[in-house]
Design an enzyme around this catalytic site. Structure first.
Site, PDB file in Angstrom:
ATOM      1  N   ASP A  13       0.823  -1.224   0.000  1.00 50.34           N
ATOM      2  CA  ASP A  13       0.000   0.000   0.000  1.00 50.34           C
ATOM      3  C   ASP A  13       0.849   1.263   0.000  1.00 50.34           C
ATOM      4  OD1 ASP A  13      -2.433  -1.588   0.340  1.00 50.34           O
ATOM      5  OD2 ASP A  13      -1.785  -1.844   2.414  1.00 50.34           O
ATOM      6  N   HIS A  41      -4.138  -1.624  -6.521  1.00 46.19           N
ATOM      7  CA  HIS A  41      -3.519  -0.322  -6.717  1.00 46.19           C
ATOM      8  C   HIS A  41      -4.529   0.629  -7.352  1.00 46.19           C
ATOM      9  CE1 HIS A  41      -2.330  -2.961 -10.116  1.00 46.19           C
ATOM     10  NE2 HIS A  41      -2.619  -1.924 -10.869  1.00 46.19           N
TER      11      HIS A  41
END
Length: 437
Positions: A13, A41
Site C-alpha cells: 500500500d 492499486h
C-alpha cells in the site's frame, strides 16, 4: 534501454500503482511478476479513479505491452471484471498479455482460505480471504490449475478430477462447507478461458524478445518487502516473493537483465491485517494520518494501521532488494503536523538494535527509538519542484535519504499524476545522488 523493478519497501500500500503508472510512460513492457487479487492499486487520471488488482498500471498507455507473468495467480472472474471496467472507460486493452503458465485461483481456494482463517481464531494471520495462499500451496504441491488448462476442455477435466474430489472432501468433512458442483465449476472456468484466450501468450518469449530488441521493461511488484514469504514478518506475510529477486523468478529472467531497482515508501508507515508494528500510532494522530491519507485497503476495504516512518525496516528493504533509489509518497499527508517522528533503531530486551529481527516474537517486543523533526504546517500539494517545498519538508526528505542510505528520485504529493516531483527520471537518468543528505 533500462529494465527496472519497482517494489514496495514497507508492508504494501505504498503507492506503487501511481509510481508504476508514472514510469510506464517510459516503458515498452510492464510485467506484473507475483501475487494475485490480494493486492490492489489505485490510479487517478484527471477525474477517473481506477482500482485494479491484477491488471498492470501500464494498461493506460495504448502502446505499452502489459504482461501478467508466470509468478502470479489469476482469479479469472476478477480479471474479466477489471477488463470490462477498463472497456467501459474506453481504455484499450489490446496490449494486455497473460502468461499461459500462471496458476489459477479456483472457487475451492477461496472457500478454503476463508474456512482456515476462521478456524485459526485468535491466531489468524490477516489473510484477505481471496484464496491466494491455497492457490500457491497447490502450485507448490504440483496440484494446481494453470491458465493453459482453461483453454482445453479435456485437459481441464483431467486436471480437476482429483483436486476437486480432495477439496470437496476437505470442505465438507473438515470445515462443514457445502461441496462444489464439479460440472458447474468446469463449465464456468472453460467459459473464462474462452474470454481470456486472445490475451494468453508464452511469457518467456514475450519478455526475451523485448529484451533482445532493447526495449524498456518495467517489472511491477505487488504487496511489499515486509510481506515477502521468505524475508517478511513471517507468518504475517503473503504467499509469494514481492522483493526484487521475485521479479526474476516470476517473470522468468536472469538477474543480469535487471538494471535498476526502485523502492516505494510512504512518508510514514501503514500496515493492514495482523502482525507486529513497532511504530504504530494510536489516538488523534493515527486518526489524522488515516483520514488524510485515505488509508483503507483497495482490496479489502479494511482500515489500515498507521505509524511513524520506520527507518529500520527501510534499511532492511534497501538491503534485501538492492535498492538504487526511492520514491517517497504521501508527503502531503504530514502537512498539518507540528512535529514528525522517525524510528531510527529499536530497543529489544534493554539493548539498542539497528537491524530487523528475524522472529515475529522478537519483533513484537521491539520498542521504537525515535528522532523528532519539526513539521512544516503548510500545504505541499501544489509543489512541483524541489525548491517549491518548505525547507523543513526538504530537511525531512534528506533525513530519510540519509537514514536509508539511498537517494530519493521521486516525491509524490497527492493521488493525481501531476502531484509529483520527479528529481530525475529513474529509467533514463544516470545513477547518481538525486536527493540525499
Amino acid at each position: 534501454m533500462a529494465n527496472v523493478v519497482v517494489i514496495g519497501a514497507q508492508w504494501g500500500d505504498e503507492g506503487k500503482g501511481k509510481i508504476t503508472d508514472l514510469l510506464s510512460r517510459s516503458a515498452d513492457v510492464v510485467v506484473r511478476y507475483q501475487g494475485g487479487v490480494n493486492a490492489g492499486h489505485t490510479i487517478v487520471v484527471d477525474d477517473q479513479v481506477l482500482k485494479l488488482h491484477l491488471i498492470p498500471s501500464g494498461i493506460l498507455y495504448p502502446e505499452t505491452i502489459c504482461l501478467i507473468g508466470s509468478g502470479t495467480v489469476i482469479d479469472p472472474k476478477v480479471m474479466l471484471k477489471e477488463l470490462d471496467m477498463l472497456l467501459e472507460n474506453s481504455i484499450d486493452i489490446s496490449g494486455l498479455q497473460l502468461a499461459s503458465t500462471a496458476h489459477v485461483t479456483m472457487p475451492y481456494h477461496r472457500l478454503l482460505d476463508e474456512a482456515m482463517e476462521q478456524q485459526r481464531g485468535d491466531q489468524r494471520i490477516g489473510t484477505t480471504g481471496r484464496g491466494i495462499g491455497p492457490t500457491y500451496a497447490d502450485k507448490s504441491q504440483r496440484n494446481g490449475i494453470r491458465v493453459l488448462d482453461l483453454l482445453d476442455s479435456q485437459r481441464l477435466r483431467e486436471r480437476l478430477r482429483g483436486p476437486l474430489q480432495e477439496k470437496n472432501r476437505l470442505l465438507e468433512q473438515i470445515y462443514g462447507v457445502a461441496p462444489l458442483d464439479s460440472e458447474q465449476v468446469i463449465e464456468e472456468y472453460l467459459g473464462y478461458g474462452q474470454r481470456l484466450a486472445p490475451h494468453v501468450v508464452d511469457c518467456i518469449q514475450t519478455i526475451h524478445q523485448a529484451a533482445r530488441s532493447r526495449k524498456n521493461i518495467l517489472f511491477e511488484g505487488a504487496q511489499g518487502t515486509l510481506l515477502d514469504l521468505d524475508h517478511g514478518t513471517y507468518p504475517y506475510v503473503t504467499s509469494s516473493n514481492p522483493i526484487s529477486g521475485g521479479a526474476c523468478i516470476g517473470a522468468g529472467v536472469g538477474p543480469t537483465l535487471i538494471d535498476r531497482v526502485i523502492g516505494v515508501a510512504k512518508a510514514y508507515t501503514t500496515r493492514v491485517g495482523e502482525g507486529p508494528f513497532p511504530t504504530e500510532l494510536e489516538g488523534s494522530i493515527n486518526e489524522q494520518l488515516c483520514d488524510r491519507g485515505g488509508e483503507f485497503g483497495t482490496t479489502t476495504g479494511r482500515r489500515r494501521r498507521c505509524g511513524w516512518f520506520d527507518g529500520v525496516i527501510g534499511r532492511y528493504a534497501v538491503a534485501v532488494n538492492g535498492l538504487d533509489c526511492l520514491a517517497i509518497t504521501k508527503l502531503d499527508v504530514l502537512d498539518e503536523l507540528d512535529e514528525i517522528r522517525v524510528c531510527v533503531a529499536y530497543e529489544l530486551n534493554g539493548e539498542r538494535i539497528e537491524h530487523f529481527p528475524s522472529s515475529a516474537e522478537d519483533f513484537a517486543r521491539c520498542h521504537p527509538i525515535f528522532e523528532t523533526l519539526p513539521g512544516w504546517q503548510c500545504s505541499t500539494a501544489d509543489c512541483r519542484r524541489l525548491e517549491d517545498l518548505p525547507t523543513t519538508a526538504m530537511d525531512y526528505l534528506r533525513f530519510l535519504a540519509d537514514l536509508m542510505e539511498v537517494p530519493i528520485a521521486i516525491v509524490s504529493l497527492g493521488a493525481n499524476r501531476d502531484q509529483t516531483i520527479v528529481v530525475e527520471d529513474p529509467i533514463h537518468g544516470p545513477k547518481r545522488a538525486l536527493l540525499s543528505a
